[in-house]
Design a protein around this motif. Structure first.
Motif, short mmCIF file in Angstrom:
data_model
loop_
_atom_site.label_atom_id
_atom_site.label_comp_id
_atom_site.label_asym_id
_atom_site.label_seq_id
_atom_site.Cartn_x
_atom_site.Cartn_y
_atom_site.Cartn_z
N GLU A 227 0.91 -1.19 -0.10
CA GLU A 227 -0.06 -0.04 -0.03
C GLU A 227 0.86 1.34 -0.04
OE1 GLU A 227 -3.70 -1.27 2.38
OE2 GLU A 227 -1.95 -1.45 3.59
N ARG A 249 -1.85 2.57 -4.84
CA ARG A 249 -2.47 3.83 -3.92
C ARG A 249 -3.69 3.28 -3.32
NH1 ARG A 249 -6.53 5.60 -9.25
NH2 ARG A 249 -6.58 3.43 -9.84
N VAL A 250 -3.86 3.88 -2.27
CA VAL A 250 -5.40 3.84 -1.38
C VAL A 250 -6.13 4.81 -1.53
CG1 VAL A 250 -3.85 2.19 0.11
CG2 VAL A 250 -4.19 4.84 0.58
N ASP A 251 -7.51 4.50 -1.40
CA ASP A 251 -8.35 5.61 -1.26
C ASP A 251 -9.19 5.14 0.08
OD1 ASP A 251 -10.02 3.74 -1.77
OD2 ASP A 251 -10.97 4.57 -3.57
N ALA A 252 -10.28 6.00 0.17
CA ALA A 252 -11.04 5.56 1.33
C ALA A 252 -11.46 4.30 1.73
CB ALA A 252 -12.48 6.83 1.46
N GLU A 253 -11.37 3.47 0.72
CA GLU A 253 -11.76 2.11 0.77
C GLU A 253 -10.49 1.15 0.96
OE1 GLU A 253 -15.48 0.30 -1.46
OE2 GLU A 253 -15.31 2.39 -2.34
N TRP A 256 -6.29 0.29 -3.84
CA TRP A 256 -7.10 0.37 -5.04
C TRP A 256 -6.07 0.31 -6.30
CZ3 TRP A 256 -9.09 5.79 -6.75
CH2 TRP A 256 -9.97 5.66 -7.85
N GLN A 276 -5.59 0.52 7.93
CA GLN A 276 -4.53 0.76 7.16
C GLN A 276 -3.42 1.60 7.80
OE1 GLN A 276 -2.94 3.54 5.42
NE2 GLN A 276 -1.98 2.32 3.79
N ARG A 287 -13.70 -4.28 -1.81
CA ARG A 287 -11.99 -4.34 -2.09
C ARG A 287 -11.76 -5.48 -1.56
NH1 ARG A 287 -10.35 1.06 -2.48
NH2 ARG A 287 -11.73 1.71 -4.24
N HIS A 464 4.11 12.02 -4.75
CA HIS A 464 2.77 12.38 -4.57
C HIS A 464 2.45 12.04 -3.26
CE1 HIS A 464 3.27 7.79 -6.03
NE2 HIS A 464 2.77 7.74 -4.81
N ARG A 466 1.55 13.09 0.64
CA ARG A 466 1.26 13.98 1.34
C ARG A 466 1.66 14.48 2.76
NH1 ARG A 466 -5.38 13.30 2.98
NH2 ARG A 466 -5.07 15.45 3.51
#
Ligand SMILES: Cc1ncc(COP(=O)(O)O)c(C=O)c1O
Length: 496
Positions: A227, A249-253, A256, A276, A287, A464, A466
């Motif tokens: 991840e 990448r990961v998102d809110a779920e 991904w 996570q 997922r 990328h 944060r």
């Protein structure tokens, strides 16, 4: 060099070597005299009788030193004809000259890194661990002062008194049987993990479990999905095993993967679906099903890192991914580092049945495991229901601390800075505006005595990443959280 000069030199230096025994001092000084060239090849050492008298020590001591020097090749003893210094200059000539680039490397790396293999150099160039293991706001640390000392020591004392010789040997493959059974039962009831005791392999923690899995299931150069972002410790283990990491990448779920990733199946996928790390989201059911189905189709393995899912502050802990796996592709890595304390170094791997013996044997072969006294205490501790009770108690405490930290964040920043992943675990993330270099914030905070970790450093591809700060609160009392956050808020404020 004349013998009497050696005696004088020895006399001058004999007392400077402190209180060590006369034998050691004499040995060290004569070695030094030879290595420094004060005693040249072929020169004769004083007789043991004369030297003993000059130094005021026993003759036997001198004889012993001469004998050792002779065995190690510094001197040669001619029977009845004295003791002579060997020619050691030849040793240096025989040693191959260091190539130019070695010398240049030594100059560039006086810390000795140049001695390491390429793998070793990679490892030490990426270190993430810290010697700071307490205080505001070191993430990933439970409150060790909450450790159930009384219960643990009561069980342990009882075991010690039973003359537990078997617990003091190397452990059998897979670990101490009763603890494997107790863990299997415990996981079945609280994490919906489906296992037999034979599938539970004891380790020193998730680190060791993943290290072994990477080595047993992958060859160097194989691809692993991790991840993005992910825990640096696991990332470093996998890189050191020679694996090619693909950050997904990961998102809110949760994780991904995109078309490009699906098109090139990995050998292994490492995820923390219940919480996570470090962002804190839970992998959605969709997922989970996608990942399990994909692993079944392409025959790859999934490692489920379940490091701290017991600590959820609103909802109940979620069932494991392993419990949903019908194809035997999931290896569940667990640990007592967060639920009890990291210093115990007790963890385990639940592996699919066909892999169980290989894993148990490999761990025994590689590490000669033991630690069975702790395993036996833990088995009782689990069977008597103390772990569940302990977790309930500390969860309440951590929830208070979490609330205190969130209050402080709101008090200082109102709602201007986002809080990420505050629903569970032992830390939360204070997001920083894009463009802020979080590593500089961490550096400045540390200078003021506040420990945090920079979110950007958890990304394999920094472009990328944060910016943000990981703030561990579980091990910090509210009385300490407030002043530490005041300090941190001042540091952060300077960057906004
Ligand atoms: C996501 C994650 N996995 C695993 C670990 C380490 O586990 P263990 O102490 O069992 O080796 C940590 C430690 O902080 C972690 O954050």
């Amino acid at each position: 060099m004349e013998s009497f000069i050696l005696s004088e030199w020895l006399l001058q230096h004999f007392d400077s070597l402190g209180d060590s025994p006369a034998y050691r001092r004499l040995y060290q000084l004569i070695c030094r005299a030879i290595l420094e060239g004060r005693l040249t090849a072929g020169s004769r050492l004083p007789s043991s009788r004369d030297l003993a008298a000059d130094l005021g020590i026993a003759r036997n001591t001198v004889l012993q030193v001469y004998e050792q020097l002779s065995e190690e090749g510094y001197v040669r003893a001619g029977v009845g004809r004295g003791t002579y210094v060997q020619d050691i200059s030849q040793d240096l000539l025989d040693a191959p000259a260091a190539p130019e680039d070695t010398l240049a490397q030594e100059a560039a790396h006086p810390d000795g890194v140049h001695h390491l293999s390429r793998r070793g150099r990679g490892l030490v160039s990426r270190l993430g661990f810290s010697n700071l293991q307490a205080g505001a706001f070191m993430p990933g640390i439970p409150d060790v002062r909450e450790f159930p000392l009384k219960t643990w020591s009561r069980i342990q004392n009882r075991l010690w008194r039973s003359e537990p010789w078997d617990l003091m040997r190397y452990a059998p493959a897979g670990g101490y049987g009763p603890v494997r059974q107790a863990i299997s039962d415990y996981l079945g009831s609280v994490r919906a993990v489906r296992s037999s005791a034979q599938q539970v392999v004891m380790t020193t923690g998730i680190h060791q479990g993943i290290d072994v899995a990477a080595r047993l299931l992958c060859d160097p150069g194989d691809t692993v999905w991790i991840e993005e972002p992910a825990y640096w410790g696991v990332r470093n283990l996998l890189l050191t095993a020679g694996l090619r990491l693909v950050p997904v990448r990961v998102d809110a779920e949760g994780i991904w993967p995109g078309e490009a990733e699906y098109a090139r199946p990995p050998r292994l996928i490492v995820v923390a679906p219940s919480h996570q790390y470090p962002l804190g989201m839970v992998m959605s059911l969709a997922r989970r099903r996608m990942l399990l189905e994909y692993a079944r189709q392409v025959s790859c393995w999934i490692i489920e890192d379940d490091y701290d899912s017991e600590f959820r502050y609103g909802t109940r802990p979620l069932a494991s991914l392993q419990g949903m796996d019908e194809s035997g592709r999931v290896l569940y890595a667990g640990s007592f580092s967060k639920t009890l304390c990291p210093g115990l170094r007790v963890g385990f791997m639940v592996v699919p049945e066909p892999l169980a013996d290989a894993f148990a044997n490999a761990v025994a072969e590689l590490y000669r495991e033991g630690n069975m006294m702790n395993h036996a205490v833990l088995a009782e501790f689990l069977r008597e229901g103390h772990l569940a009770q302990h977790i309930r108690r500390v969860r309440r405490r951590y929830a208070e601390r979490r609330a205190c930290l969130i209050d402080e964040i709101h008090r200082h920043f109102d709602q201007t800075l986002e809080i990420i992943g505050g629903d569970a675990g032992l830390h939360l993330i204070l997001a920083l505006p894009d463009g802020v270099d979080d590593t500089l914030v961490v550096r400045d905070a540390l200078q003021q005595g506040v420990v945090t970790r920079a979110l950007s450093t958890y990304y394999l591809e920094r472009t990328h990443a944060r910016p943000g700060l990981l703030l561990g609160y579980a091990g910090v009392s509210p009385e300490d959280i407030r002043p530490a956050f005041d300090t941190l808020a001042r540091v952060v404020g300077a960057y906004l």
